[in-house]
Design an enzyme around this catalytic site. Structure first.
Site, short mmCIF file in Angstrom:
data_model
loop_
_atom_site.label_atom_id
_atom_site.label_comp_id
_atom_site.label_asym_id
_atom_site.label_seq_id
_atom_site.Cartn_x
_atom_site.Cartn_y
_atom_site.Cartn_z
N CYS A 81 36.54 22.78 1.97
CA CYS A 81 35.50 23.21 2.92
C CYS A 81 34.88 24.57 2.61
CB CYS A 81 36.07 23.22 4.33
SG CYS A 81 36.55 21.57 4.86
N PHE A 82 35.71 25.62 2.51
CA PHE A 82 35.11 26.97 2.40
C PHE A 82 34.07 27.06 1.28
CE2 PHE A 82 38.62 29.86 4.46
CZ PHE A 82 38.48 29.16 5.65
#
Ligand code: NAD
Length: 439
Positions: free
Chosen positions: A277-278
């Site tokens: 995600c990040f």
């Protein structure tokens, strides 16, 4: 204790009034005679809630003011430097701090007993134990450590709540060049409530704690403004509601096993973030915002810094070997964080890439994510091992990218290998040759 405070501005005056109220005998010193006279009449030269009451109660008893720096230093055991440190457009202006240190040094020339000099002003890391210490030694002709102590005690008060912030601080940072300096500084704070956490450290770390605290808060403000700009470019977004939605997260409002908000787990240095995600979400927001004309330097900086961390991790090995050609290096932990078999964007891969590019012989192990790692990084030059012990075989160094609990016993197996611990999961004294990010 008898304490003198050089500089009677927001910080010096509040510090002086509060320490006097706690029972110390305090002499405030300022160049400004009007300020000194007002203080001696118990008239606060600045507006700050609670200050008039403290002055009325303590002036003439445990609190007084003077323009005579030398007399104040000679009559006390501890001197705080709380003068201004403005930014002059090019750099921090240390003129007032260094002038005060020279003057204190000149006074110390005439003093036989031990004296502690503490920097309370906000100064760039490295100021207290080099320039201030040198000015004190030059002025006094004496030696720091032997004849007098040097401390650094950053102030976190915020104007408007300065008295309550000082009286009930959320932390007390005690920086000192040696144990005696820290001990004497600790005595100054002995009357403060026992539950207030105290952190004893060296002056540079104390200086950096102050800058880190302010820089983090400033970054969060700019971060929110950058998001607001992206939101405005997209349209139909209320950033106040966005941030409310962010604040509601348990990461901010909850408490972890140490009693801290879980967000603190992100405030640790390491070899960078990864995961599913990040990286992709930050990159997507950058591109979307830029396509709509928003300026996103902070989000771009986030990616730039993150992509540099694996290089910095491998560079720690160059302290031991200028070239890694032919050196065996074990990489432990291939999932992007402990507790998952997800290896997407794991920093282990850029670390392995760096090692291979430098000619190192790489072995790798993860307790759960071996299959996924082999598929994601199918480089024949990497020897995927069956265990931590097997990965260490033939390795002269080991890098723990993802600190699984399974690796707890690693220090006992390291021997004379270099242990690179970017996440700082191990005690630095646990092995003979230790390297970590942020050391
Ligand atoms: P200030 O400008 O209000 O006060 C400084 C005082 O020092 C002035 O009254 C000046 O006359 C006096 N002074 C300068 N040189 C002197 C000398 N040689 N002898 C005697 N007096 C001298 O400054 P401030 O706002 O109190 O800030 C002091 C330091 O504390 C700065 O480094 C600042 O960054 C830091 N700090 C400030 C705050 C804040 O909210 N103001 C909070 C935390 C830390």
């Amino acid at each position: 204790m008898k304490i003198s405070i050089i500089g009677t501005g927001y910080v010096g005056l509040v510090t002086g009034a509060c320490l006097a109220d706690k029972g110390h005998h305090v002499t405030c010193v300022d160049l400004n005679a009007q300020r000194v006279d007002a203080l001696n009449r118990a008239e606060p030269p600045i507006y700050e809630e609670g200050l008039p009451e403290l002055l009325t109660k303590n002036v003439g008893k445990t609190l007084s003011a003077t323009t005579d720096l030398k007399a104040a230093v000679l009559a006390t055991d501890v001197t705080f430097i709380a003068v201004g440190t403005p930014f002059n457009g090019r750099e921090i202006d240390l003129t007032y701090v260094l002038r005060a240190a020279e003057q204190i040094g000149e006074a110390l020339k005439q003093k036989d007993s031990y004296h502690l000099v503490v920097v309370k002003s906000t100064v760039v890391p490295g100021t207290t134990d080099t320039r201030v210490l040198a000015a004190l030694e030059a002025g006094s002709g004496k030696r720091a450590g032997a004849d007098f102590g040097v401390g650094m005690n950053p102030e976190f008060l915020s104007e408007g709540e300065a008295v309550s912030d000082f009286m009930v601080p959320d932390r007390i940072v005690l920086g000192g060049i040696d144990a005696r300096s820290i001990a004497v500084l600790g005595e100054v704070y002995a009357p403060f409530e026992a539950h207030v956490p105290r952190l004893a450290t060296n002056p540079r770390t104390a200086e950096m704690i102050k800058y880190a605290s302010n820089a983090l808060q400033a970054e969060l403000i700019s971060f929110t403004n950058e998001l607001a700009n992206v939101g405005a470019a997209i349209g139909g977004i209320d950033t106040v509601e966005v941030m409310r939605g962010v604040h509601l997260s348990q990461y901010f409002t909850g408490r972890n096993a140490e009693g801290l908000p879980p967000i603190t787990s992100f405030l640790k240095a390491g070899c960078g973030f990864g995961g599913s995600c990040f990286p992709k979400d930050v990159k997507a927001l950058i591109v979307h915002g830029e396509n709509l004309g928003a300026h996103v330097p902070m989000l771009k900086g986030v990616i730039e810094i993150n992509e540099a961390q694996p290089k910095k991790t491998v560079a720690l090995l160059n302290k031991h070997w200028p070239s890694l050609e032919g050196r065996g290096v074990a990489v432990l932990g291939l999932a992007f964080k402990p507790g998952t078999n997800d290896v997407r964007e794991s920093p282990a891969f850029p670390v392995m890439n760096e090692l291979l590019a430098a000619g190192a012989k790489v072995s790798a192990f993860d307790p759960i994510a071996m299959h996924e790692a082999r598929e994601a990084f199918p480089d024949a030059r990497v020897r995927y091992a069956d265990s931590m012990e097997a990965a260490l075989d033939g390795a002269e160094a080991v890098i723990v990218v993802t600190p699984w609990a399974d690796f707890k016993g690693l220090p006992a197996l390291v021997g004379d290998r270099v242990l690179v611990d970017p996440r700082r999961a191990y005690d630095k004294a646990s092995v003979a040759r230790y390297e970590g990010i942020g050391l």
